[in-house]
Structure formats: structure tokens, C-alpha cells
Design a protein around this motif. Sequence first.
Motif, short mmCIF file in Angstrom:
data_model
loop_
_atom_site.label_atom_id
_atom_site.label_comp_id
_atom_site.label_asym_id
_atom_site.label_seq_id
_atom_site.Cartn_x
_atom_site.Cartn_y
_atom_site.Cartn_z
N ALA A 55 35.43 94.31 63.42
CA ALA A 55 36.87 94.56 63.39
C ALA A 55 37.54 93.79 62.26
O ALA A 55 38.42 94.31 61.55
N ALA A 56 37.14 92.53 62.08
CA ALA A 56 37.73 91.71 61.02
C ALA A 56 37.40 92.28 59.65
O ALA A 56 38.27 92.32 58.76
N ILE A 70 33.65 91.72 67.07
CA ILE A 70 34.84 91.10 66.47
C ILE A 70 34.67 90.98 64.96
O ILE A 70 35.64 91.12 64.19
N ARG A 128 46.16 86.09 59.33
CA ARG A 128 45.67 87.32 59.96
C ARG A 128 44.67 86.94 61.06
O ARG A 128 43.68 86.25 60.82
N PHE A 163 42.39 88.11 64.72
CA PHE A 163 41.72 89.22 65.39
C PHE A 163 41.20 88.75 66.74
O PHE A 163 40.68 87.64 66.86
N GLY A 196 39.34 95.31 59.01
CA GLY A 196 40.73 94.96 58.78
C GLY A 196 40.98 94.32 57.43
O GLY A 196 42.12 93.93 57.15
N HIS A 200 48.62 89.95 63.79
CA HIS A 200 47.57 90.02 64.81
C HIS A 200 47.05 91.43 65.03
O HIS A 200 47.81 92.39 65.07
N THR A 201 45.72 91.51 65.21
CA THR A 201 45.04 92.78 65.50
C THR A 201 44.20 92.62 66.75
O THR A 201 43.40 91.67 66.84
N GLU A 202 44.35 93.53 67.69
CA GLU A 202 43.53 93.55 68.90
C GLU A 202 42.55 94.71 68.84
O GLU A 202 42.89 95.80 68.37
#
Length: 472
Positions: free
Chosen positions: A175-176, A172, A108, A110, A179, A138-140
Motif C-alpha cells: 500500500a505504501a 502495508i 504521509r 499508512f 501510494g 493519511h491512507t487506510e
Amino acid sequence: YTALDQYISFWYVPPPRTMVKSIRVMHPGHRARIAGGRIAIEKWWDFQEQGSNPCGDGEVLAGMREILEESVRLHRISDVPIGAFLSGGIDSTAVVGLMTRTMEAPVRTFSIGFDDAPGGFDEREYTRETARAFGTDHTEVAVGGATIREEISRIIRHMDQPSFDGVNSFLISRAAKAGGLTVALSGLGGDEVFGGYDSFRMIPRWGKVARLWGGVPGPIRGALVKAFQGRGRNGIGALSERARKVGRLRWVDSPLGLYALARLALWPEEKAGFYSPDLQSLLSGPGREDAVDLLRGMLAPGDGMWRMVSLLEMQSYMGWRLLRDTDVMSMAHSLEVRVPLIDHKVVEFVSGLRPGWENVWGHPKRLLTESLSDVLPAGIAHRKKQGFSFPMEKWIKAELREVVEDALSLESIHCRGFFTENGLKNLYAGFLRGEVGYPVVWQMAVLELWIREVLDGAHSARIPVRSEMASV
């Protein structure tokens, strides 16, 4: 106040000082022994001596590859959800590539992108290329100036000390965590260990010239620099930011001075124009720690110019700024960030190589890229370096303008007593005209915002007036 002065020099406060009186920070690689009511600080780890690595020239790549694989394998061990930060650069790509070789499920990943940034800032096309190559989940996350404006108070509040950096790590990491991650691997440290910055190329090339330049009498150096600066006028007849940096050459007299030229926010001679008489008085006299002397204290006699740059980048820029900001900003979200490229075995292997190894495997990170040639996608391995940064200049002139102007207001200046009114006023005006880069402006704004969030209310964050000073 010495810590305040050092913050203005470096963008951050070097250990062991902090911005809070009577609180000190442990140096990396040190421990404290407490016995009988006494504390003894001692060093327990240091960089290897050059030449102590027994690996022969023909074994370097294989040895490096083995240690990198082991480091990533050990750092990915976790009983909680784990992933990685992914930028468009070599370092994070190397970490993710090695992770994919030892994990059954897709890694995973980011990354951050910018929808409102000028060209050159957004690296999402490269992160997408890497994510496709490795088959990651993947995450943007897209951020803009409005995002920073909304979060700035929360970001500053989580800083234990003011720092120019940290905004990107905060976002970031958030976000992680959102997620589902609890642990994230980062490629931090690859540039410092393997020689990714231009300083690794430029300082060894120009170091001897700097020594010769240092032998020129100061007044002559000043006159020559002034003449050269005259060619650096911008469209309105004022000095450009580049020409202002060229002006610092008058103070450079050694390879160490070249490093300081690249990394210092402001030189001592420049800071005098900002400091109030009260602050200058507090900082005067014996015992004042010069910024260049602090850097010199990290080196040993006989260190070559490549090793000098590497030791300084790892100890000061990486140690004092990048690692601390990453730790603080990630733990603001209860996210643990691990950095396998600066595992002690990796650093010991590289720092112990024989003198001159960099002539074969040096800039730009050839030791790393060649040892992982079958891991790195060709489009990433051979891509010109682009440092990850936010389009802060654009945002300071737009979404963050009100925040910055409030932090640098006359009311704030008078309240603290640190700086002169004309000093900060001219600094900000120069930024709006394009003569001054945004970093120093943002640095000054963060200082004021940090004092408001962390110190105001419970502590005094104002310099003592002269009458109080005279009675002490």
C-alpha cells in the motif's frame, strides 16, 4: 533438518542456520573477513554493559528525548518520497509525532484495517485519532480473508525462509509503495527496547517462584500440572488451548523457562508427537541444538530478569522474526523500511542504564512515554496495549480453509515424510474444535506452502527414506 526442527520450535529459523542446505546467515552485529581463501567471523557490536551509561537518574528523560529526536531526524533524511506506518499504538505514534516536528509538509502515513474482523482487531479509530492530531496525509487500507487468499502464493514466494509472520508487512508495504513512497519509517522495536510486553512484568514477578518450582521433582510437577489442567476443560470436555499451555509448566524450571513458555511454538516434548520416525532419527544423537539452550546462549552470567527478557526479545523475537520479515516483505515491493526506535544509539543508551532503572522507567514503556509526554496524544499514551494482529483464526476457518487443508492434506504429509499422519490430523481437528490455537496450524501450513513455492521443482524437499539413510 535441524533448521526445520528449530522452525517448529520458534515459528522461524534462528541464525546461522537456514532451511536450505549449506547456506548460512550472518548473525547481527557480526562481520566476515575474507583473506587467503579463509573466512573469519567476528563480532563488532554488542549491547552496552549495564551502568556504562553516564547519564544520572535526573538526566535520563532529557537524554532519552535528545537521542530519540536525533534518531528520527537522521532516519527521515531521504532524496525520495518518505512516510511512515501508523498503527494505533505508542511506538508508531511516537515516530510520526517526532517526524511532524521536523518536516514542513504533512507526514504521509499508512495503516491497515479489517472490515470483516471480530471486535478488537481493527485499530483504525486510533490511527485516525493520531492522524488528526498530527495533521498527517493519511491512507487506510482495508483487507480481509479474500485478500490473503488471493495473495498468499505471492507472499510466500517472497520469503527467503518460512515464517509464521510477514503477511501484514507485505500488505502495508504494498500500500505504501502504491501510494508513492520509497522509504517508510516504522515503530518496530519499541516494545523490545522499552519493555512493552507483559513478559517484562510477569517474568521478574514470577522468576523466583519458577526457580523454586524447578526444585520440585519432575513427577510431582507433572502431577500438579495435570490436576490443575483438569479445571481447564472446554464445553465438550476436552482441554482448552489455555489449559494446554498450562501443561507446559511441567517443563519450566527457571526464569528462562518462563520466557520459553511465552515464546516457543512447541516444546521438544510436544514435537515428538508430530515428527515421523525418519525425522526423529535424523535429529537424534549428539549435537542437537535444544531451543532453550539457544536462548540461554544469548545471555551473560549475572543478567537480571528484566535485562534477560529485553536481550532475548531484541535478539530472538525481534531480530530473528520481526526485522527479517519486515525487510523481506517490504523489499518485495522495493520499499525501504527504517526503524529509528532501534537505532544503535537508542539501544546503547537504554541497555547501558544502571541496573534497576526499570523499577522507575520500565513496563509499560514509561521511559518512552514520559520522554515524549508532550508529543504523544493522551488517548494513545494511556491506552492499554493491544498487539497488532490479523484475525487469522477466523480466516483459516473461512476464506483460507481450503488453502490450509490442502497444505495439511495426507498427500502433502506423505510427500514430505516430516510428520506423522495422526499428528497433523489431530492438530487440525483440535483447532476446529477450539482446543488448539491457530498459530501452530498456520505455521505448519506455511512450511508446506513455502516448500512448494521455493524448493519444489529445482530441489528435493523430501526426507530420505530409511534405506537411503542406512547407506549414507
